[in-house]
Design a protein around this motif. Structure first.
Motif, PDB file in Angstrom:
ATOM      1  N   LEU A  69       0.829  -1.206   0.000  1.00 16.48           N
ATOM      2  CA  LEU A  69       0.000   0.000   0.000  1.00 16.48           C
ATOM      3  C   LEU A  69       0.859   1.249   0.000  1.00 16.48           C
ATOM      4  CD1 LEU A  69      -2.738   1.408   0.176  1.00 16.48           C
ATOM      5  CD2 LEU A  69      -2.640   1.115   2.672  1.00 16.48           C
ATOM      6  N   THR A  70       1.889   1.273   0.831  1.00 14.73           N
ATOM      7  CA  THR A  70       2.771   2.439   0.894  1.00 14.73           C
ATOM      8  C   THR A  70       3.451   2.681  -0.447  1.00 14.73           C
ATOM      9  OG1 THR A  70       3.168   2.107   3.254  1.00 14.73           O
ATOM     10  CG2 THR A  70       4.793   3.421   2.058  1.00 14.73           C
ATOM     11  N   GLY A  71       3.916   1.601  -1.072  1.00 15.58           N
ATOM     12  CA  GLY A  71       4.557   1.729  -2.376  1.00 15.58           C
ATOM     13  C   GLY A  71       3.612   2.252  -3.441  1.00 15.58           C
ATOM     14  N   ALA A  72       2.370   1.769  -3.409  1.00 17.27           N
ATOM     15  CA  ALA A  72       1.384   2.230  -4.386  1.00 17.27           C
ATOM     16  C   ALA A  72       1.047   3.702  -4.173  1.00 17.27           C
ATOM     17  CB  ALA A  72       0.123   1.373  -4.291  1.00 17.27           C
ATOM     18  N   LYS A  73       0.899   4.111  -2.929  1.00 19.63           N
ATOM     19  CA  LYS A  73       0.632   5.523  -2.637  1.00 19.63           C
ATOM     20  C   LYS A  73       1.783   6.405  -3.110  1.00 19.63           C
ATOM     21  CE  LYS A  73      -2.453   5.060   1.365  1.00 19.63           C
ATOM     22  NZ  LYS A  73      -2.574   5.258   2.843  1.00 19.63           N
ATOM     23  N   ARG A  74       2.999   5.916  -2.917  1.00 19.37           N
ATOM     24  CA  ARG A  74       4.167   6.683  -3.363  1.00 19.37           C
ATOM     25  C   ARG A  74       4.165   6.828  -4.878  1.00 19.37           C
ATOM     26  NH1 ARG A  74       8.331   4.683  -5.440  1.00 19.37           N
ATOM     27  NH2 ARG A  74       8.087   2.630  -4.479  1.00 19.37           N
ATOM     28  N   ARG A  75       3.847   5.765  -5.579  1.00 17.45           N
ATOM     29  CA  ARG A  75       3.814   5.817  -7.038  1.00 17.45           C
ATOM     30  C   ARG A  75       2.748   6.801  -7.520  1.00 17.45           C
ATOM     31  NH1 ARG A  75       6.365   1.424  -9.717  1.00 17.45           N
ATOM     32  NH2 ARG A  75       7.489   0.107  -8.238  1.00 17.45           N
ATOM     33  N   LEU A  76       1.604   6.815  -6.852  1.00 20.18           N
ATOM     34  CA  LEU A  76       0.552   7.769  -7.221  1.00 20.18           C
ATOM     35  C   LEU A  76       0.987   9.200  -6.945  1.00 20.18           C
ATOM     36  CD1 LEU A  76      -1.393   5.407  -7.744  1.00 20.18           C
ATOM     37  CD2 LEU A  76      -3.124   6.708  -6.513  1.00 20.18           C
ATOM     38  N   ALA A  77       1.618   9.407  -5.785  1.00 19.73           N
ATOM     39  CA  ALA A  77       2.070  10.755  -5.433  1.00 19.73           C
ATOM     40  C   ALA A  77       3.108  11.251  -6.432  1.00 19.73           C
ATOM     41  CB  ALA A  77       2.649  10.761  -4.022  1.00 19.73           C
ATOM     42  N   GLU A  78       4.017  10.371  -6.856  1.00 17.48           N
ATOM     43  CA  GLU A  78       5.024  10.749  -7.834  1.00 17.48           C
ATOM     44  C   GLU A  78       4.368  11.108  -9.161  1.00 17.48           C
ATOM     45  OE1 GLU A  78       7.573   7.358  -7.929  1.00 17.48           O
ATOM     46  OE2 GLU A  78       8.626   7.894  -6.079  1.00 17.48           O
ATOM     47  N   ALA A  79       3.325  10.342  -9.529  1.00 19.58           N
ATOM     48  CA  ALA A  79       2.627  10.621 -10.784  1.00 19.58           C
ATOM     49  C   ALA A  79       1.890  11.955 -10.717  1.00 19.58           C
ATOM     50  CB  ALA A  79       1.643   9.495 -11.094  1.00 19.58           C
ATOM     51  N   GLU A  80       1.256  12.220  -9.572  1.00 24.51           N
ATOM     52  CA  GLU A  80       0.484  13.454  -9.433  1.00 24.51           C
ATOM     53  C   GLU A  80       1.384  14.686  -9.406  1.00 24.51           C
ATOM     54  OE1 GLU A  80      -1.812  12.790  -5.939  1.00 24.51           O
ATOM     55  OE2 GLU A  80      -3.230  11.439  -6.941  1.00 24.51           O
ATOM     56  N   SER A  81       2.633  14.502  -8.989  1.00 23.32           N
ATOM     57  CA  SER A  81       3.561  15.634  -8.953  1.00 23.32           C
ATOM     58  C   SER A  81       4.056  15.995 -10.347  1.00 23.32           C
ATOM     59  CB  SER A  81       4.754  15.339  -8.040  1.00 23.32           C
ATOM     60  OG  SER A  81       5.549  14.310  -8.600  1.00 23.32           O
ATOM     61  N   GLY A  82       3.917  15.059 -11.292  1.00 24.20           N
ATOM     62  CA  GLY A  82       4.293  15.337 -12.678  1.00 24.20           C
ATOM     63  C   GLY A  82       3.087  15.845 -13.441  1.00 24.20           C
ATOM     64  N   ALA A  83       3.226  16.977 -14.066  1.00 24.96           N
ATOM     65  CA  ALA A  83       2.092  17.600 -14.763  1.00 24.96           C
ATOM     66  C   ALA A  83       1.619  16.711 -15.911  1.00 24.96           C
ATOM     67  CB  ALA A  83       2.498  18.974 -15.293  1.00 24.96           C
ATOM     68  N   GLY A  84       0.315  16.477 -15.943  1.00 29.07           N
ATOM     69  CA  GLY A  84      -0.291  15.747 -17.055  1.00 29.07           C
ATOM     70  C   GLY A  84       0.142  14.293 -17.174  1.00 29.07           C
ATOM     71  N   GLU A  85       0.404  13.652 -16.067  1.00 24.09           N
ATOM     72  CA  GLU A  85       0.822  12.247 -16.094  1.00 24.09           C
ATOM     73  C   GLU A  85      -0.282  11.392 -16.717  1.00 24.09           C
ATOM     74  OE1 GLU A  85       3.079   9.070 -15.968  1.00 24.09           O
ATOM     75  OE2 GLU A  85       3.833  10.917 -15.072  1.00 24.09           O
ATOM     76  N   ASP A  86       0.101  10.562 -17.669  1.00 25.23           N
ATOM     77  CA  ASP A  86      -0.827   9.669 -18.354  1.00 25.23           C
ATOM     78  C   ASP A  86      -1.330   8.612 -17.362  1.00 25.23           C
ATOM     79  OD1 ASP A  86      -2.158   7.952 -20.060  1.00 25.23           O
ATOM     80  OD2 ASP A  86      -0.322   7.072 -20.857  1.00 25.23           O
ATOM     81  N   PRO A  87      -2.661   8.476 -17.196  1.00 21.42           N
ATOM     82  CA  PRO A  87      -3.182   7.449 -16.278  1.00 21.42           C
ATOM     83  C   PRO A  87      -2.687   6.047 -16.629  1.00 21.42           C
ATOM     84  CG  PRO A  87      -4.929   8.957 -16.904  1.00 21.42           C
ATOM     85  CD  PRO A  87      -3.748   9.299 -17.768  1.00 21.42           C
ATOM     86  N   GLY A  88      -2.489   5.792 -17.923  1.00 19.67           N
ATOM     87  CA  GLY A  88      -1.964   4.482 -18.327  1.00 19.67           C
ATOM     88  C   GLY A  88      -0.576   4.235 -17.782  1.00 19.67           C
ATOM     89  N   ALA A  89       0.246   5.294 -17.722  1.00 13.76           N
ATOM     90  CA  ALA A  89       1.588   5.158 -17.168  1.00 13.76           C
ATOM     91  C   ALA A  89       1.525   4.896 -15.664  1.00 13.76           C
ATOM     92  CB  ALA A  89       2.402   6.418 -17.451  1.00 13.76           C
ATOM     93  N   VAL A  90       0.533   5.484 -14.997  1.00 14.08           N
ATOM     94  CA  VAL A  90       0.360   5.245 -13.563  1.00 14.08           C
ATOM     95  C   VAL A  90      -0.018   3.776 -13.336  1.00 14.08           C
ATOM     96  CG1 VAL A  90      -0.907   5.895 -11.487  1.00 14.08           C
ATOM     97  CG2 VAL A  90      -0.333   7.634 -13.188  1.00 14.08           C
ATOM     98  N   LEU A  91      -0.944   3.271 -14.149  1.00 15.34           N
ATOM     99  CA  LEU A  91      -1.334   1.866 -14.030  1.00 15.34           C
ATOM    100  C   LEU A  91      -0.132   0.963 -14.290  1.00 15.34           C
ATOM    101  CD1 LEU A  91      -3.503  -0.266 -13.573  1.00 15.34           C
ATOM    102  CD2 LEU A  91      -4.111  -0.067 -16.004  1.00 15.34           C
ATOM    103  N   ASP A  92       0.668   1.293 -15.299  1.00 12.34           N
ATOM    104  CA  ASP A  92       1.873   0.504 -15.570  1.00 12.34           C
ATOM    105  C   ASP A  92       2.803   0.503 -14.363  1.00 12.34           C
ATOM    106  OD1 ASP A  92       1.263  -0.328 -18.164  1.00 12.34           O
ATOM    107  OD2 ASP A  92       2.094   1.487 -19.068  1.00 12.34           O
ATOM    108  N   SER A  93       2.928   1.645 -13.703  1.00 11.08           N
ATOM    109  CA  SER A  93       3.792   1.747 -12.535  1.00 11.08           C
ATOM    110  C   SER A  93       3.283   0.869 -11.390  1.00 11.08           C
ATOM    111  CB  SER A  93       3.890   3.211 -12.082  1.00 11.08           C
ATOM    112  OG  SER A  93       4.718   3.340 -10.947  1.00 11.08           O
ATOM    113  N   LEU A  94       1.963   0.868 -11.176  1.00  4.16           N
ATOM    114  CA  LEU A  94       1.381   0.010 -10.141  1.00  4.16           C
ATOM    115  C   LEU A  94       1.633  -1.460 -10.462  1.00  4.16           C
ATOM    116  CD1 LEU A  94      -2.084   1.683  -9.403  1.00  4.16           C
ATOM    117  CD2 LEU A  94      -0.027   1.745  -7.981  1.00  4.16           C
TER     118      LEU A  94
END
Length: 200
Positions: A69-94
């Motif tokens: 859970l902590t790792g997933a939250k971190r990945r989401l936070a990193e994605a949200e800090s990048g402007a216009g992060e592609d949701p598909g890239a976030v899913l790939d990261s998870l």
């Protein structure tokens, strides 16, 4: 999950060996003396680190759920800090994060499947609570990638993908797999394919 570069602590060594032994022979098939021998200390010496085998099991199972859970939250936070992060890239990261767990912590998957019911009620509830939060985090991302997918369908897809990724203990001995990179890429394609099928 992040990759550690520093040496594991004694507690981490104990937990790693306990997970391996519990997964191989079952919780009741392993004594504290054997766990101690695996890390080079006496069985009674383990009690300086843990109250007993039950405490080790709880830390292993609660710990991995918390880590995911902590790792997933971190990945989401990193994605949200990048402007216009592609949701598909976030899913790939998870997916990548869960594959790291599934390939690197295979004994913990076996341990969870076999021994979760041995935890005290409070610890088992904590594991379930952390797992629900982890699932819901994924559900939100899946629905961003595939907006037409309903919440129940997204949740079912997430559970199905977890079943796929967590099948690694059944893929044979580590040496029998085609290699970590190839296996990770295959699991990733299969996970993405499962989500795409639900999104059609």
């Amino acid at each position: 999950m992040t990759t550690r570069t520093d040496a594991p602590t004694r507690r981490e060594q104990i937990l790693k060996e306990a997970a391996r032994l519990f997964a191989e022979r079952g919780f009741h098939g392993v004594g504290v003396d054997e766990i101690g021998a695996a890390v080079g200390i006496s069985g009674p010496g383990l009690y300086r680190h843990f109250a007993g085998k039950d405490a080790m099991l709880a830390e292993l199972l609660v710990g991995i759920s918390d880590s995911l859970l902590t790792g997933a939250k971190r990945r989401l936070a990193e994605a949200e800090s990048g402007a216009g992060e592609d949701p598909g890239a976030v899913l790939d990261s998870l997916i990548e994060g869960h594959i790291d767990f599934a390939l690197d912590d295979r004994p913990l998957i076996t341990l969870h499947d076999r021994e979760l019911d041995r935890l005290r009620d409070a610890d088992r509830k904590m594991v379930r609570q952390l797992q629900r939060q982890y699932v819901e985090l994924w559900v939100g991302v899946v629905r961003e990638v595939y907006p037409a997918v309903t919440e129940p369908s997204a949740r079912s897809a997430v559970h199905s993908v977890f079943g796929l990724l967590n099948s690694t203990p059944h893929l044979g001995r580590p040496g029998a797999l085609p290699g970590r990179t190839v296996t990770a890429e295959l699991l990733h394609r299969m996970a993405r394919g499962a989500f795409a099928a639900v999104g059609e």
